[in-house]
Design a protein around this motif. Structure first.
Motif, PDB file in Angstrom:
ATOM      1  N   PRO A 115      23.963  -3.189  -7.345  1.00  0.00           N
ATOM      2  CA  PRO A 115      22.754  -3.766  -7.956  1.00  0.00           C
ATOM      3  C   PRO A 115      21.977  -4.579  -6.919  1.00  0.00           C
ATOM      4  CG  PRO A 115      24.685  -5.003  -8.642  1.00  0.00           C
ATOM      5  CD  PRO A 115      25.191  -3.835  -7.843  1.00  0.00           C
ATOM      6  N   PHE A 116      20.687  -4.388  -6.917  1.00  0.00           N
ATOM      7  CA  PHE A 116      19.822  -5.083  -5.957  1.00  0.00           C
ATOM      8  C   PHE A 116      18.652  -5.687  -6.720  1.00  0.00           C
ATOM      9  CE2 PHE A 116      16.090  -5.071  -3.160  1.00  0.00           C
ATOM     10  CZ  PHE A 116      16.547  -5.888  -2.139  1.00  0.00           C
ATOM     11  N   SER A 117      18.410  -6.960  -6.495  1.00  0.00           N
ATOM     12  CA  SER A 117      17.302  -7.660  -7.142  1.00  0.00           C
ATOM     13  C   SER A 117      16.520  -8.423  -6.087  1.00  0.00           C
ATOM     14  CB  SER A 117      17.810  -8.620  -8.225  1.00  0.00           C
ATOM     15  OG  SER A 117      18.696  -9.581  -7.664  1.00  0.00           O
ATOM     16  N   PHE A 118      15.229  -8.523  -6.323  1.00  0.00           N
ATOM     17  CA  PHE A 118      14.346  -9.203  -5.384  1.00  0.00           C
ATOM     18  C   PHE A 118      13.145  -9.724  -6.150  1.00  0.00           C
ATOM     19  CE2 PHE A 118      10.747  -9.277  -2.426  1.00  0.00           C
ATOM     20  CZ  PHE A 118      11.267 -10.028  -1.389  1.00  0.00           C
ATOM     21  N   CYS A 119      12.657 -10.884  -5.728  1.00  0.00           N
ATOM     22  CA  CYS A 119      11.493 -11.494  -6.362  1.00  0.00           C
ATOM     23  C   CYS A 119      10.416 -11.723  -5.310  1.00  0.00           C
ATOM     24  CB  CYS A 119      11.868 -12.826  -7.027  1.00  0.00           C
ATOM     25  SG  CYS A 119      10.453 -13.734  -7.700  1.00  0.00           S
ATOM     26  N   LEU A 120       9.233 -11.206  -5.598  1.00  0.00           N
ATOM     27  CA  LEU A 120       8.047 -11.489  -4.787  1.00  0.00           C
ATOM     28  C   LEU A 120       7.247 -12.547  -5.544  1.00  0.00           C
ATOM     29  CD1 LEU A 120       6.395 -10.649  -2.274  1.00  0.00           C
ATOM     30  CD2 LEU A 120       5.168  -9.048  -3.751  1.00  0.00           C
ATOM     31  N   LEU A 152       0.824  -1.211   0.000  1.00  0.00           N
ATOM     32  CA  LEU A 152       0.000   0.000   0.000  1.00  0.00           C
ATOM     33  C   LEU A 152       0.850   1.249   0.000  1.00  0.00           C
ATOM     34  CD1 LEU A 152      -2.574  -1.092   2.752  1.00  0.00           C
ATOM     35  CD2 LEU A 152      -2.789  -1.345   0.268  1.00  0.00           C
ATOM     36  N   CYS A 153       1.991   1.163   0.652  1.00  0.00           N
ATOM     37  CA  CYS A 153       2.873   2.325   0.750  1.00  0.00           C
ATOM     38  C   CYS A 153       4.231   1.861   1.266  1.00  0.00           C
ATOM     39  CB  CYS A 153       2.272   3.371   1.695  1.00  0.00           C
ATOM     40  SG  CYS A 153       3.219   4.911   1.816  1.00  0.00           S
ATOM     41  N   VAL A 154       5.279   2.599   0.889  1.00  0.00           N
ATOM     42  CA  VAL A 154       6.631   2.366   1.405  1.00  0.00           C
ATOM     43  C   VAL A 154       7.033   3.618   2.173  1.00  0.00           C
ATOM     44  CG1 VAL A 154       9.005   1.740   0.876  1.00  0.00           C
ATOM     45  CG2 VAL A 154       7.148   0.919  -0.580  1.00  0.00           C
ATOM     46  N   ILE A 155       7.480   3.443   3.400  1.00  0.00           N
ATOM     47  CA  ILE A 155       7.734   4.562   4.303  1.00  0.00           C
ATOM     48  C   ILE A 155       9.180   4.493   4.781  1.00  0.00           C
ATOM     49  CG2 ILE A 155       6.991   5.723   6.420  1.00  0.00           C
ATOM     50  CD1 ILE A 155       4.334   4.114   6.112  1.00  0.00           C
ATOM     51  N   LEU A 156       9.851   5.636   4.792  1.00  0.00           N
ATOM     52  CA  LEU A 156      11.220   5.743   5.298  1.00  0.00           C
ATOM     53  C   LEU A 156      11.221   6.655   6.517  1.00  0.00           C
ATOM     54  CD1 LEU A 156      14.299   5.334   5.109  1.00  0.00           C
ATOM     55  CD2 LEU A 156      14.365   7.266   3.505  1.00  0.00           C
ATOM     56  N   VAL A 157      11.640   6.113   7.644  1.00  0.00           N
ATOM     57  CA  VAL A 157      11.671   6.843   8.914  1.00  0.00           C
ATOM     58  C   VAL A 157      13.072   6.759   9.484  1.00  0.00           C
ATOM     59  CG1 VAL A 157      10.741   6.974  11.260  1.00  0.00           C
ATOM     60  CG2 VAL A 157       9.230   6.388   9.356  1.00  0.00           C
ATOM     61  N   LYS A 158      13.539   7.855  10.066  1.00  0.00           N
ATOM     62  CA  LYS A 158      14.854   7.866  10.718  1.00  0.00           C
ATOM     63  C   LYS A 158      14.702   8.301  12.170  1.00  0.00           C
ATOM     64  CE  LYS A 158      16.055  12.415  11.312  1.00  0.00           C
ATOM     65  NZ  LYS A 158      16.771  13.072  12.420  1.00  0.00           N
ATOM     66  N   SER A 159      15.633   7.860  12.987  1.00  0.00           N
ATOM     67  CA  SER A 159      15.656   8.242  14.402  1.00  0.00           C
ATOM     68  C   SER A 159      17.111   8.327  14.843  1.00  0.00           C
ATOM     69  CB  SER A 159      14.897   7.225  15.255  1.00  0.00           C
ATOM     70  OG  SER A 159      14.978   7.552  16.623  1.00  0.00           O
ATOM     71  N   ASP A 160      17.498   9.496  15.382  1.00  0.00           N
ATOM     72  CA  ASP A 160      18.862   9.687  15.860  1.00  0.00           C
ATOM     73  C   ASP A 160      18.842  10.627  17.058  1.00  0.00           C
ATOM     74  OD1 ASP A 160      18.271  12.061  14.659  1.00  0.00           O
ATOM     75  OD2 ASP A 160      19.786  11.929  13.080  1.00  0.00           O
ATOM     76  N   SER A 161      20.006  11.166  17.381  1.00  0.00           N
ATOM     77  CA  SER A 161      20.090  12.036  18.550  1.00  0.00           C
ATOM     78  C   SER A 161      19.326  13.337  18.364  1.00  0.00           C
ATOM     79  CB  SER A 161      21.564  12.349  18.842  1.00  0.00           C
ATOM     80  OG  SER A 161      22.173  12.965  17.714  1.00  0.00           O
ATOM     81  N   LYS A 162      19.016  13.695  17.110  1.00  0.00           N
ATOM     82  CA  LYS A 162      18.272  14.919  16.832  1.00  0.00           C
ATOM     83  C   LYS A 162      16.770  14.700  16.802  1.00  0.00           C
ATOM     84  CE  LYS A 162      22.097  16.775  14.099  1.00  0.00           C
ATOM     85  NZ  LYS A 162      22.522  17.308  12.778  1.00  0.00           N
ATOM     86  N   ILE A 184      13.233   4.102  -3.785  1.00  0.00           N
ATOM     87  CA  ILE A 184      12.016   3.662  -3.100  1.00  0.00           C
ATOM     88  C   ILE A 184      10.824   3.716  -4.053  1.00  0.00           C
ATOM     89  CG2 ILE A 184      10.405   4.250  -1.243  1.00  0.00           C
ATOM     90  CD1 ILE A 184      12.785   5.098   0.435  1.00  0.00           C
ATOM     91  N   LYS A 185      10.750   4.757  -4.857  1.00  0.00           N
ATOM     92  CA  LYS A 185       9.670   4.844  -5.846  1.00  0.00           C
ATOM     93  C   LYS A 185       9.738   3.695  -6.845  1.00  0.00           C
ATOM     94  CE  LYS A 185       7.927   7.714  -9.607  1.00  0.00           C
ATOM     95  NZ  LYS A 185       8.127   8.941 -10.424  1.00  0.00           N
ATOM     96  N   LYS A 186      10.946   3.433  -7.367  1.00  0.00           N
ATOM     97  CA  LYS A 186      11.106   2.319  -8.319  1.00  0.00           C
ATOM     98  C   LYS A 186      10.797   0.989  -7.645  1.00  0.00           C
ATOM     99  CE  LYS A 186      12.917   0.628 -12.276  1.00  0.00           C
ATOM    100  NZ  LYS A 186      13.032  -0.780 -12.002  1.00  0.00           N
ATOM    101  N   LEU A 187      11.171   0.851  -6.389  1.00  0.00           N
ATOM    102  CA  LEU A 187      10.883  -0.368  -5.635  1.00  0.00           C
ATOM    103  C   LEU A 187       9.379  -0.590  -5.537  1.00  0.00           C
ATOM    104  CD1 LEU A 187      11.938  -2.654  -3.699  1.00  0.00           C
ATOM    105  CD2 LEU A 187      11.700  -0.987  -1.854  1.00  0.00           C
ATOM    106  N   LEU A 201       7.233  -3.673  -7.393  1.00  0.00           N
ATOM    107  CA  LEU A 201       6.458  -4.615  -6.579  1.00  0.00           C
ATOM    108  C   LEU A 201       4.992  -4.651  -7.003  1.00  0.00           C
ATOM    109  CD1 LEU A 201       7.933  -3.884  -3.042  1.00  0.00           C
ATOM    110  CD2 LEU A 201       8.262  -5.959  -4.388  1.00  0.00           C
ATOM    111  N   CYS A 202       4.442  -3.506  -7.387  1.00  0.00           N
ATOM    112  CA  CYS A 202       3.035  -3.452  -7.779  1.00  0.00           C
ATOM    113  C   CYS A 202       2.807  -3.969  -9.197  1.00  0.00           C
ATOM    114  CB  CYS A 202       2.514  -2.025  -7.664  1.00  0.00           C
ATOM    115  SG  CYS A 202       2.415  -1.404  -5.973  1.00  0.00           S
ATOM    116  N   SER A 203       3.789  -3.824 -10.070  1.00  0.00           N
ATOM    117  CA  SER A 203       3.589  -4.210 -11.468  1.00  0.00           C
ATOM    118  C   SER A 203       3.919  -5.673 -11.718  1.00  0.00           C
ATOM    119  CB  SER A 203       4.438  -3.312 -12.371  1.00  0.00           C
ATOM    120  OG  SER A 203       5.818  -3.434 -12.039  1.00  0.00           O
TER     121      SER A 203
END
Length: 571
Positions: A220-225, A6-16, A198-201, A205-207
């Protein structure tokens, strides 16, 4: 069941602090207007016909296949997990949405020093799925999140890639904070390669379910669902990884590989795979070769060919069939897409220069062997065209191959109920006393030279004798005594039926029949081709035996379960 994210989300957490850096697809003004349409006036009351019943409030967070109803602040607080939860599987279910990720902690690095004094940063790439997603789908997305996190950790250590990308994203958010309509995400897409990955990922995945990206324009990174990748050639069927593993365990050396793409179209795939043995095997590929012959021609071990075959099947690049030959018998698949408006009609005519798919399939309305359709007097080009047409229809799952299975039926009611062989051992005849005193191993497993072939165990009354080395004289009494000794472990009513068959007068035929029967080949679980391979028999030899003992052997034709698992007609 929908397997696309449904969506891909990128979250970060650090000292800031923690922050949602990027999400795709991101909400725009139109999405928020739809969400707030029913609450424009806080003083309005819902209009209901029955005032005694309260109106139902929808709690769905899925709209047209996209995640809705979560603000960036809420998602940031949900997925900026504590360090104790890093490098572990993270799974959260909210209403009808399931979030899956693998939070990854990495050591920050700047351009001046090896390690930044600010310490650690936690990066979390979260996939939102439908709550109804199966356990195997959730496992695949967790594996995907974990693998991306490993690459990002490596790139941060190599050149500070994550630090650079997060700073750019934070600057875009700070500049467009007052305009909360998704403009910051559009700026991030223009400036950040990680956001584009992330957009291409998400789009891959949807197509197709096949991901092929280059992170940081370097790795290079490849993955099969597999649940998505196999839908295009199996017409929407959900294929679980466990199903593929079970199918590959049923591979035998007499099976063959059938590519779903031309070999020249797999150049990019083989280059990404980086396996020279795969290129070597594809150079010798032919659907008319079994895996054992393909291994010999490619100068590879049979086990390695099995592994390469499993690799191609998992990535939806190939399927498993029986080698195409003149003895194969084909029939139209039960759920073949053969209506007049099928896109396969035009595709077939383009592949075979105006050929008619309906006319080609009409030849296989009834089970028909390839040898029945070939004329020895016709030109080789015509035979080659017929073989190519059958291969094309097998690639599109329009045909299924039928195999001959054998069932031992000695009586009208099937197998005898009195299957006790012990009574025959109490008073052995003088001729058999020396034979019966010898111990023989149970033929419960027959190993081929590859060690991959397995034979199911025969019933107890068929597993206790191995009289193939018994010699006999030419006198009628000795001959009759030999026949009785050879079938000594069979019940009386079954032996009486077998002795009525004229073929029992031939010792070689009776010996072969008894041996195959004791090994359990006549229980309807082994087809003719498998028996030929496991017992090193010629087809003519086995077919003659079936004809001679047709009074007690029943044959029927059906698909090979090991191959049917790769077709759309299997359940």
């Amino acid at each position: 069941m929908e397997v696309s994210p449904l969506c891909v989300i990128l979250v970060k957490s650090d000292s800031k602090g923690d922050r949602l850096l990027f999400r795709y697809p991101f909400q725009n003004c139109e999405n928020k207007e739809i969400l707030n349409k029913s609450r424009r006036n806080p003083y309005t009351l819902p209009i209901v016909e029955d005032l005694l019943q309260s109106p139902t409030v929808s709690s769905s967070n899925i709209s047209k296949g996209v995640l809705v109803g979560f603000s960036d602040e809420v998602l940031s607080s949900l997925f900026a997990v504590k360090p104790d939860l890093s490098n572990r599987k993270f799974e959260l279910k909210v209403n009808d949405v399931r979030f899956v990720s693998h939070p990854t902690s990495l050591q920050l690095r700047n351009k001046q020093s090896h390690k930044d004094e600010s310490g650690l940063m936690l990066i979390n790439i979260v996939f939102s799925l439908s709550a109804l997603a199966s356990h195997s789908v959730v496992k695949c997305y967790h594996d995907l999140s974990e693998r991306i996190g490993i690459i990002l950790r490596h790139e941060e250590k190599r050149r500070g890639y994550v630090s650079e990308q997060t700073q750019t994203m934070m600057a875009a958010h700070d500049d467009g904070y007052t305009n909360n309509n998704g403009s910051a995400f559009r700026v991030i897409l223009e400036k950040c390669t990680l956001a584009n990955n992330i957009k291409k990922l998400y789009e891959d995945l949807c197509s197709s379910g096949l991901v092929s990206i280059r992170l940081n324009r370097w790795i290079p990174f490849s993955f099969c669902l597999p649940q998505k990748a196999h839908q295009w050639h199996l017409r929407g069927k959900i294929v679980e990884p466990e199903d593929i593993d079970r199918c590959l365990l049923a591979l035998r050396p007499y099976h063959s590989l059938l590519l779903l793409y031309p070999v020249e179209h797999l150049v990019d795939f083989t280059a990404l795979d980086g396996s020279p043995s795969l290129v070597r095997m594809l150079s010798q590929y032919s659907p008319m070769k079994n895996l054992q012959t393909l291994a010999a021609d490619s100068d590879l071990t049979l086990s390695h060919v099995f592994q390469l075959t499993a690799h191609l099947v998992y990535w939806a690049k190939a399927t498993v069939i029986f080698p195409v030959c003149s003895k194969n018998k084909y029939v139209i698949a039960p759920n073949a897409s053969i209506h007049l408006n099928s896109p396969l009609m035009e595709k077939y005519s383009m592949s075979f220069k105006g050929g008619n798919l309906m006319r080609a399939l009409n030849e296989f309305s009834l089970p028909t062997s390839l040898g029945q359709k070939t004329n020895p007097l016709c030109y080789p080009s015509q035979q080659s065209a017929l073989v190519k047409s059958i291969i094309w229809m097998l690639q599109h799952h329009l045909l299924v191959q039928l195999h001959t299975y054998i069932q031992y039926m000695p009586t009208g009611n099937g197998l005898s109920t009195s299957r006790s062989f012990k009574k025959y051992l109490k008073t052995p005849s003088p001729r058999t006393s020396s034979v019966l005193s010898t111990s023989f191993p149970e033929p419960s497993r027959t190993e081929s030279e590859s060690g991959a072939s397995t034979v199911s165990e025969a019933p107890d009354f068929m597993r206790n004798f191995n009289l193939e080395n018994v010699s006999f004289t030419s006198t009628e009494d000795d001959k009759q005594e030999y026949q009785e000794e050879l079938l000594l472990d069979f019940p009386d009513d079954e032996r009486s039926q077998i002795f009525k068959i004229p073929a029992t007068n031939t010792p070689e035929d009776l010996k072969l029949f008894a041996r195959l029967c004791r090994k359990g080949y006549f229980q309807g679980s082994h087809h003719v081709e498998e028996i030929m391979y496991l017992e090193n028999l010629r087809r003519s030899q086995l077919l003659q035996l079936l004809d001679k003992f047709r009074d007690v052997l029943v044959t029927y034709e059906t698909e090979d379960p090991a191959i049917a698992m790769f077709s759309s007609s299997c359940s």
